[in-house]
Motif scaffolding. Structure first.
Motif, short mmCIF file in Angstrom:
data_model
loop_
_atom_site.label_atom_id
_atom_site.label_comp_id
_atom_site.label_asym_id
_atom_site.label_seq_id
_atom_site.Cartn_x
_atom_site.Cartn_y
_atom_site.Cartn_z
N SER A 3 -16.99 33.12 19.94
CA SER A 3 -17.47 31.95 20.70
C SER A 3 -17.65 32.31 22.17
CB SER A 3 -16.47 30.78 20.58
OG SER A 3 -15.27 31.11 21.25
N GLY A 7 -21.35 28.09 22.86
CA GLY A 7 -21.55 28.16 21.41
C GLY A 7 -20.47 28.99 20.71
N ARG A 8 -20.57 28.95 19.36
CA ARG A 8 -19.62 29.75 18.57
C ARG A 8 -20.26 30.07 17.23
NH1 ARG A 8 -16.89 27.07 14.50
NH2 ARG A 8 -17.21 24.80 14.44
N TYR A 16 -23.20 27.54 16.19
CA TYR A 16 -23.18 26.21 16.77
C TYR A 16 -23.43 26.29 18.28
CZ TYR A 16 -20.84 24.88 12.42
OH TYR A 16 -20.51 24.69 11.11
N ARG A 18 -22.70 23.92 21.81
CA ARG A 18 -21.93 22.78 22.29
C ARG A 18 -22.84 21.90 23.17
NH1 ARG A 18 -18.18 27.14 22.69
NH2 ARG A 18 -16.43 26.84 21.26
N GLU A 23 -20.89 19.43 18.83
CA GLU A 23 -21.51 20.68 18.39
C GLU A 23 -22.71 20.39 17.50
OE1 GLU A 23 -17.99 24.01 18.42
OE2 GLU A 23 -18.41 22.98 16.54
N LYS A 24 -23.75 21.22 17.68
CA LYS A 24 -24.95 21.11 16.85
C LYS A 24 -25.21 22.47 16.22
CE LYS A 24 -25.75 16.88 18.35
NZ LYS A 24 -25.62 15.71 17.48
#
Length: 409
Positions: A3, A7-8, A16, A18, A23-24
């Protein structure tokens, strides 16, 4: 799992991003490590940053239309909203929102500029119409015709207005040009008849000029030649060929007369130059009488000079004002000396001056006495007031005494 702040990547390889709404999902990554997945989507974010920056620059520095700019913005917004990149997507949305505002502002500026341009074009065309309508009444056929042609070129270079306004102004403009052309054609149609009449008049003037060329009545004949020239100019122009031939004969007759007159006047000028030399000697003699110290002697000497002056004949016309002005200057100086002597010896004026001086002296003496008494009584305020009044009276007395001195006492 890997991450970063934006994101991660989870253990299944799902990436994903943020956002403020949580999260998307960005996408799935199976081709490498989680770090490589994040780096890939971060590069996609950087690509969006670059594209937005380029679009911002185009909006600021080019004439990109508002429609094309909005299309490009929506295309980029779709990419941002689809969450296919890892980074501060909200910052990108805010830049796009700002860009929309900029495009709208540019759209308003262009709309205002277009309205201003239309107003300026309307004003310019109204000015062209007004000038054309004024020129339509002109009789300066060449210059007015050239100016009207220039106005047409100017009109063609101006933007079109709305159809109704443009057609209305063009109709007035065209009508003014047509009116001028019609009048010009009528003028030139009648010009030939006028030129023929002018030829007949000028032939008569030439005949008289040639008959006068041998005259020795210098004054009357020169005056008549001036009248003939006035009549020549008033007659108008004949056809070019006839005009040139008649003018050559007219000028030739005048030249014969004026050449003969010049020869006679040359002899007269020589005599007048001699008179000028004599008068210059006399005026120099008169100028030596200045400044006047002995009025009686100066008056007698000037009378002698003036008698000799009057006995001399004419001087050249161009020298007359200067030489006479010098003589008059001496005469005025002697007259002024006479007036000064009269004023100095005038008993009535002297008596008036003496009386005024006496009155002022009495007033000064009285004020001084009053000041002394006020000081003695300790009334300094009154003394100071009287002292100021004394200054004024003393100044008047000094002036009166000076005037009295001019009378010799």
């Amino acid at each position: 799992m890997s991450s970063d702040p934006w994101g991660r990547v989870d253990e299944t390889g799902t990436v994903y991003v943020r956002t403020a709404d949580g999260e998307k999902v960005v996408g799935s990554w199976q081709a490498g490590s989680p770090e490589e997945a994040l780096a890939y989507f971060e590069r996609k974010y950087e690509g969006l940053v670059v594209e937005i920056g380029l679009l911002e620059r185009r909006v600021r520095t080019t004439d990109l239309s508002a429609k094309d700019a909005m299309t490009a913005i929506e295309h980029l917004r779709t990419q941002v909203d689809e969450h296919h990149a890892v980074g501060d997507l909200q910052a990108l949305r805010e830049r796009l929102d700002q860009l929309v505002a900029t495009v709208e502002a540019r759209r308003e500026e262009r709309r205002a500029a277009k309205a201003k341009q239309a107003e300026e074009a309307r004003t310019a065309k109204e000015a062209l119409v007004a000038e054309a309508e004024e020129l339509a009444a002109s009789e300066q056929w060449r210059s007015a015709g050239e100016r009207l042609r220039a106005l047409v070129d100017t009109w063609k270079g101006l933007p079109r207005l709305d159809r109704r306004t443009d057609d209305e102004l063009w109709h007035r403009f065209s009508h003014a040009r047509s009116a001028f052309s019609k009048r010009r054609k009528a003028h030139f149609a009648s010009l030939d008849a006028q030129r023929e009449e002018a030829r007949k008049v000028k032939e008569k003037l030439v005949a008289e000029a040639e008959a006068l060329s041998g005259s020795t009545d210098w004054g009357a004949t020169a005056a008549r030649y001036r009248d003939l020239m006035t009549e020549w100019k008033a007659a108008g122009r004949a056809q070019r060929e006839a005009e040139d031939e008649l003018w050559a004969r007219f000028r030739g007759a005048q030249d014969v007369f004026f050449q003969a007159r010049s020869e006679v006047f040359a002899e007269r000028d020589a005599e007048q130059q001699g008179n000028l030399a004599l008068k210059e000697e006399l005026v120099a003699e008169a100028e030596k009488l200045l400044p006047v110290t002995d009025l009686k002697a100066a008056r007698a000497a000037f009378r002698s000079v003036n008698e000799r002056w009057e006995a001399i004949g004419h001087v050249p016309r161009d020298a007359r004002p200067k030489i006479e002005a010098r003589m008059h200057a001496v005469e005025r100086a002697i007259q002024e000396a006479e007036e000064a002597e009269w004023r100095r010896t005038n008993p009535e004026a002297r008596a008036r001056a003496a009386g005024l001086t006496g009155q002022l002296q009495d007033a000064v003496d009285k004020l001084r006495d009053q000041i002394a008494k006020a000081r003695a009584a300790g009334n300094d305020a009154k003394a100071d007031k009287l002292a100021k009044e004394l200054e004024g009276r003393q100044a008047l007395l000094d002036q009166a005494l000076k005037g009295l001195e001019e009378f010799g006492g």
